[in-house]
Motif scaffolding. Structure first.
Motif, PDB file in Angstrom:
ATOM      1  N   THR A 106      64.203 -67.380 -34.665  1.00 23.04           N
ATOM      2  CA  THR A 106      63.098 -67.625 -35.594  1.00 23.04           C
ATOM      3  C   THR A 106      62.170 -68.732 -35.107  1.00 23.04           C
ATOM      4  OG1 THR A 106      64.435 -69.143 -36.947  1.00 23.04           O
ATOM      5  CG2 THR A 106      64.407 -66.795 -37.590  1.00 23.04           C
ATOM      6  N   PHE A 107      62.615 -69.477 -34.113  1.00 22.36           N
ATOM      7  CA  PHE A 107      61.744 -70.447 -33.445  1.00 22.36           C
ATOM      8  C   PHE A 107      62.237 -70.613 -32.018  1.00 22.36           C
ATOM      9  CE2 PHE A 107      65.180 -73.195 -34.781  1.00 22.36           C
ATOM     10  CZ  PHE A 107      65.277 -74.146 -33.777  1.00 22.36           C
ATOM     11  N   ALA A 108      61.362 -71.124 -31.168  1.00 22.13           N
ATOM     12  CA  ALA A 108      61.718 -71.377 -29.768  1.00 22.13           C
ATOM     13  C   ALA A 108      61.250 -72.760 -29.376  1.00 22.13           C
ATOM     14  CB  ALA A 108      61.069 -70.334 -28.865  1.00 22.13           C
ATOM     15  N   TYR A 109      62.036 -73.426 -28.543  1.00 20.00           N
ATOM     16  CA  TYR A 109      61.610 -74.702 -27.977  1.00 20.00           C
ATOM     17  C   TYR A 109      60.766 -74.416 -26.750  1.00 20.00           C
ATOM     18  CZ  TYR A 109      64.879 -77.152 -31.025  1.00 20.00           C
ATOM     19  OH  TYR A 109      65.527 -77.659 -32.123  1.00 20.00           O
ATOM     20  N   THR A 110      59.569 -74.991 -26.708  1.00 24.20           N
ATOM     21  CA  THR A 110      58.672 -74.807 -25.572  1.00 24.20           C
ATOM     22  C   THR A 110      58.281 -76.178 -25.026  1.00 24.20           C
ATOM     23  OG1 THR A 110      56.579 -74.937 -26.807  1.00 24.20           O
ATOM     24  CG2 THR A 110      57.702 -72.787 -26.777  1.00 24.20           C
ATOM     25  N   THR A 119      55.906 -64.680 -37.021  1.00 23.60           N
ATOM     26  CA  THR A 119      54.465 -64.667 -37.275  1.00 23.60           C
ATOM     27  C   THR A 119      54.030 -63.354 -37.926  1.00 23.60           C
ATOM     28  OG1 THR A 119      54.068 -63.840 -35.049  1.00 23.60           O
ATOM     29  CG2 THR A 119      54.023 -66.230 -35.346  1.00 23.60           C
ATOM     30  N   GLY A 120      52.799 -63.369 -38.450  1.00 21.14           N
ATOM     31  CA  GLY A 120      52.209 -62.163 -39.014  1.00 21.14           C
ATOM     32  C   GLY A 120      52.714 -61.793 -40.390  1.00 21.14           C
ATOM     33  N   ASP A 139      55.610 -85.364 -55.023  1.00 22.63           N
ATOM     34  CA  ASP A 139      55.830 -83.958 -54.681  1.00 22.63           C
ATOM     35  C   ASP A 139      56.401 -83.876 -53.270  1.00 22.63           C
ATOM     36  OD1 ASP A 139      55.878 -81.246 -54.188  1.00 22.63           O
ATOM     37  OD2 ASP A 139      53.702 -81.002 -54.159  1.00 22.63           O
ATOM     38  N   LEU A 140      57.703 -83.767 -53.177  1.00 25.21           N
ATOM     39  CA  LEU A 140      58.366 -83.599 -51.889  1.00 25.21           C
ATOM     40  C   LEU A 140      58.633 -82.124 -51.591  1.00 25.21           C
ATOM     41  CD1 LEU A 140      60.871 -86.590 -52.140  1.00 25.21           C
ATOM     42  CD2 LEU A 140      58.542 -86.565 -51.215  1.00 25.21           C
ATOM     43  N   VAL A 141      58.390 -81.265 -52.570  1.00 25.48           N
ATOM     44  CA  VAL A 141      58.606 -79.829 -52.382  1.00 25.48           C
ATOM     45  C   VAL A 141      57.561 -79.246 -51.433  1.00 25.48           C
ATOM     46  CG1 VAL A 141      58.573 -77.574 -53.542  1.00 25.48           C
ATOM     47  CG2 VAL A 141      59.760 -79.500 -54.600  1.00 25.48           C
ATOM     48  N   THR A 142      56.293 -79.446 -51.748  1.00 28.40           N
ATOM     49  CA  THR A 142      55.221 -78.808 -50.970  1.00 28.40           C
ATOM     50  C   THR A 142      55.263 -79.179 -49.493  1.00 28.40           C
ATOM     51  OG1 THR A 142      53.847 -78.710 -52.963  1.00 28.40           O
ATOM     52  CG2 THR A 142      52.732 -78.420 -50.844  1.00 28.40           C
ATOM     53  N   PRO A 143      55.290 -80.465 -49.119  1.00 28.12           N
ATOM     54  CA  PRO A 143      55.292 -80.765 -47.686  1.00 28.12           C
ATOM     55  C   PRO A 143      56.540 -80.259 -46.966  1.00 28.12           C
ATOM     56  CG  PRO A 143      55.468 -82.800 -48.968  1.00 28.12           C
ATOM     57  CD  PRO A 143      55.213 -81.687 -49.933  1.00 28.12           C
ATOM     58  N   TYR A 144      57.695 -80.346 -47.615  1.00 29.77           N
ATOM     59  CA  TYR A 144      58.925 -79.874 -46.971  1.00 29.77           C
ATOM     60  C   TYR A 144      58.879 -78.368 -46.749  1.00 29.77           C
ATOM     61  CZ  TYR A 144      63.712 -78.689 -45.938  1.00 29.77           C
ATOM     62  OH  TYR A 144      64.828 -78.166 -45.338  1.00 29.77           O
ATOM     63  N   VAL A 145      58.526 -77.624 -47.795  1.00 27.02           N
ATOM     64  CA  VAL A 145      58.494 -76.166 -47.676  1.00 27.02           C
ATOM     65  C   VAL A 145      57.443 -75.740 -46.650  1.00 27.02           C
ATOM     66  CG1 VAL A 145      58.032 -74.004 -48.914  1.00 27.02           C
ATOM     67  CG2 VAL A 145      59.466 -75.758 -49.968  1.00 27.02           C
ATOM     68  N   LYS A 146      56.272 -76.366 -46.669  1.00 30.39           N
ATOM     69  CA  LYS A 146      55.242 -76.044 -45.664  1.00 30.39           C
ATOM     70  C   LYS A 146      55.762 -76.295 -44.250  1.00 30.39           C
ATOM     71  CE  LYS A 146      50.867 -76.690 -48.111  1.00 30.39           C
ATOM     72  NZ  LYS A 146      49.667 -77.531 -48.234  1.00 30.39           N
ATOM     73  N   GLN A 147      56.441 -77.430 -44.051  1.00 29.55           N
ATOM     74  CA  GLN A 147      56.968 -77.771 -42.728  1.00 29.55           C
ATOM     75  C   GLN A 147      58.002 -76.749 -42.267  1.00 29.55           C
ATOM     76  OE1 GLN A 147      56.095 -80.256 -40.522  1.00 29.55           O
ATOM     77  NE2 GLN A 147      57.471 -79.145 -39.161  1.00 29.55           N
ATOM     78  N   MET A 148      58.929 -76.397 -43.144  1.00 29.63           N
ATOM     79  CA  MET A 148      59.973 -75.436 -42.763  1.00 29.63           C
ATOM     80  C   MET A 148      59.383 -74.060 -42.491  1.00 29.63           C
ATOM     81  SD  MET A 148      62.816 -76.898 -42.303  1.00 29.63           S
ATOM     82  CE  MET A 148      63.689 -75.373 -41.978  1.00 29.63           C
ATOM     83  N   LEU A 149      58.443 -73.622 -43.328  1.00 28.39           N
ATOM     84  CA  LEU A 149      57.818 -72.321 -43.096  1.00 28.39           C
ATOM     85  C   LEU A 149      57.079 -72.314 -41.766  1.00 28.39           C
ATOM     86  CD1 LEU A 149      56.430 -71.561 -46.675  1.00 28.39           C
ATOM     87  CD2 LEU A 149      58.408 -70.489 -45.566  1.00 28.39           C
ATOM     88  N   SER A 150      56.312 -73.347 -41.500  1.00 22.97           N
ATOM     89  CA  SER A 150      55.560 -73.438 -40.255  1.00 22.97           C
ATOM     90  C   SER A 150      56.493 -73.503 -39.047  1.00 22.97           C
ATOM     91  CB  SER A 150      54.650 -74.665 -40.282  1.00 22.97           C
ATOM     92  OG  SER A 150      53.910 -74.749 -39.095  1.00 22.97           O
ATOM     93  N   PHE A 151      57.609 -74.193 -39.191  1.00 19.39           N
ATOM     94  CA  PHE A 151      58.573 -74.339 -38.105  1.00 19.39           C
ATOM     95  C   PHE A 151      59.066 -72.990 -37.601  1.00 19.39           C
ATOM     96  CE2 PHE A 151      63.027 -75.267 -36.722  1.00 19.39           C
ATOM     97  CZ  PHE A 151      62.713 -76.047 -35.617  1.00 19.39           C
ATOM     98  N   GLY A 153      57.285 -70.173 -38.043  1.00 24.52           N
ATOM     99  CA  GLY A 153      56.136 -69.310 -37.793  1.00 24.52           C
ATOM    100  C   GLY A 153      55.472 -68.731 -39.025  1.00 24.52           C
ATOM    101  N   LEU A 154      55.929 -69.108 -40.204  1.00 24.05           N
ATOM    102  CA  LEU A 154      55.347 -68.586 -41.447  1.00 24.05           C
ATOM    103  C   LEU A 154      54.216 -69.518 -41.888  1.00 24.05           C
ATOM    104  CD1 LEU A 154      58.695 -67.603 -43.203  1.00 24.05           C
ATOM    105  CD2 LEU A 154      57.090 -66.080 -42.029  1.00 24.05           C
ATOM    106  N   ASP A 155      53.121 -69.483 -41.129  1.00 27.67           N
ATOM    107  CA  ASP A 155      52.002 -70.399 -41.361  1.00 27.67           C
ATOM    108  C   ASP A 155      51.058 -69.942 -42.465  1.00 27.67           C
ATOM    109  OD1 ASP A 155      52.628 -72.314 -39.332  1.00 27.67           O
ATOM    110  OD2 ASP A 155      52.001 -70.830 -37.856  1.00 27.67           O
ATOM    111  N   ASP A 156      51.083 -68.659 -42.803  1.00 24.32           N
ATOM    112  CA  ASP A 156      50.182 -68.130 -43.823  1.00 24.32           C
ATOM    113  C   ASP A 156      50.882 -68.209 -45.180  1.00 24.32           C
ATOM    114  OD1 ASP A 156      48.222 -66.898 -45.268  1.00 24.32           O
ATOM    115  OD2 ASP A 156      48.375 -64.953 -44.259  1.00 24.32           O
ATOM    116  N   ALA A 157      50.888 -69.425 -45.757  1.00 27.12           N
ATOM    117  CA  ALA A 157      51.607 -69.655 -47.009  1.00 27.12           C
ATOM    118  C   ALA A 157      50.646 -70.099 -48.102  1.00 27.12           C
ATOM    119  CB  ALA A 157      52.691 -70.710 -46.809  1.00 27.12           C
TER     120      ALA A 157
END
Length: 191
Positions: A106-110, A119-120, A139-151, A153-157
């Motif tokens: 679900t993620f790769a180290y580059t 993605t997508g 609000d610690l929910v929004t930044p944490y969830v955004k970070q995990m989703l982005s990590f 590849g789920l950037d379209d949240a």
């Protein structure tokens, strides 16, 4: 369209986040003839990520984590009900994120740092809270969830908020406003 709906409330049928996530899923299903895969990580008592989980992954025997990753991979749309408990997400939702965040899948180290591989996909997060926290340091929910989703590849949240649910002056309007936001989102998708 394949929808994956994740509920994480500890309050069962009384959960406003679960009711709103169900409402969003129903609207999307009607609009797009979509199917839904449902998982309630609180009711299922999703185990917390620990040393035995890591050992199972290393041995290729992490069946539950593999199943959770497959569900996310197969989904076109992911709906996450994320109620706030003590300023953060439920420990069950945290466990779900821990199980699906796997290097190489679900993620790769580059050389530029981690890159999400899921993605997508479109993600909707229904965030509920007894108080009013949106846009505040509490609000610690929004930044944490955004970070995990982005990590992964789920950037379209997109976030849908229902706040003030423990405050009698705001409870009804908060649910109504969240439902109106859901209906507006679905209408926009149909256009």
């Amino acid at each position: 369209m394949n929808i994956l709906r994740i509920d994480s409330s500890i309050t069962g049928e009384a959960s406003k986040s679960s009711q709103l996530s169900a409402h969003l899923s129903q609207q999307l299903q009607q609009q797009h003839q979509a199917s839904e895969r449902y998982r309630n990580v609180a009711a299922e008592q999703l185990p917390h990520f620990d040393g035995s989980t890591l050992a199972a992954i290393a041995a290729g025997e992490a069946k539950l984590a593999d199943e959770l990753i497959a569900e996310v991979t197969q989904a076109d749309v992911i709906i996450i009900a994320a109620p706030m408990y003590n300023f953060g997400i439920s420990s069950q939702l945290k466990a779900w994120f821990d199980h699906i965040a796997r290097a190489g899948e679900t993620f790769a180290y580059t050389s530029e740092g981690p890159k999400g591989l899921l993605t997508g996909k479109k993600t909707y997060v229904v965030s509920t809270a007894g108080g009013k926290h949106k846009g505040k340091s509490s609000d610690l929910v929004t930044p944490y969830v955004k970070q995990m989703l982005s990590f992964v590849g789920l950037d379209d949240a997109e976030f849908i908020y229902a706040e003030g649910l423990a405050m009698s002056d705001f409870k009804d309007s908060a649910i109504g406003d969240a439902k109106a936001q859901i209906e507006a989102l679905v209408e926009t998708l149909a256009a």
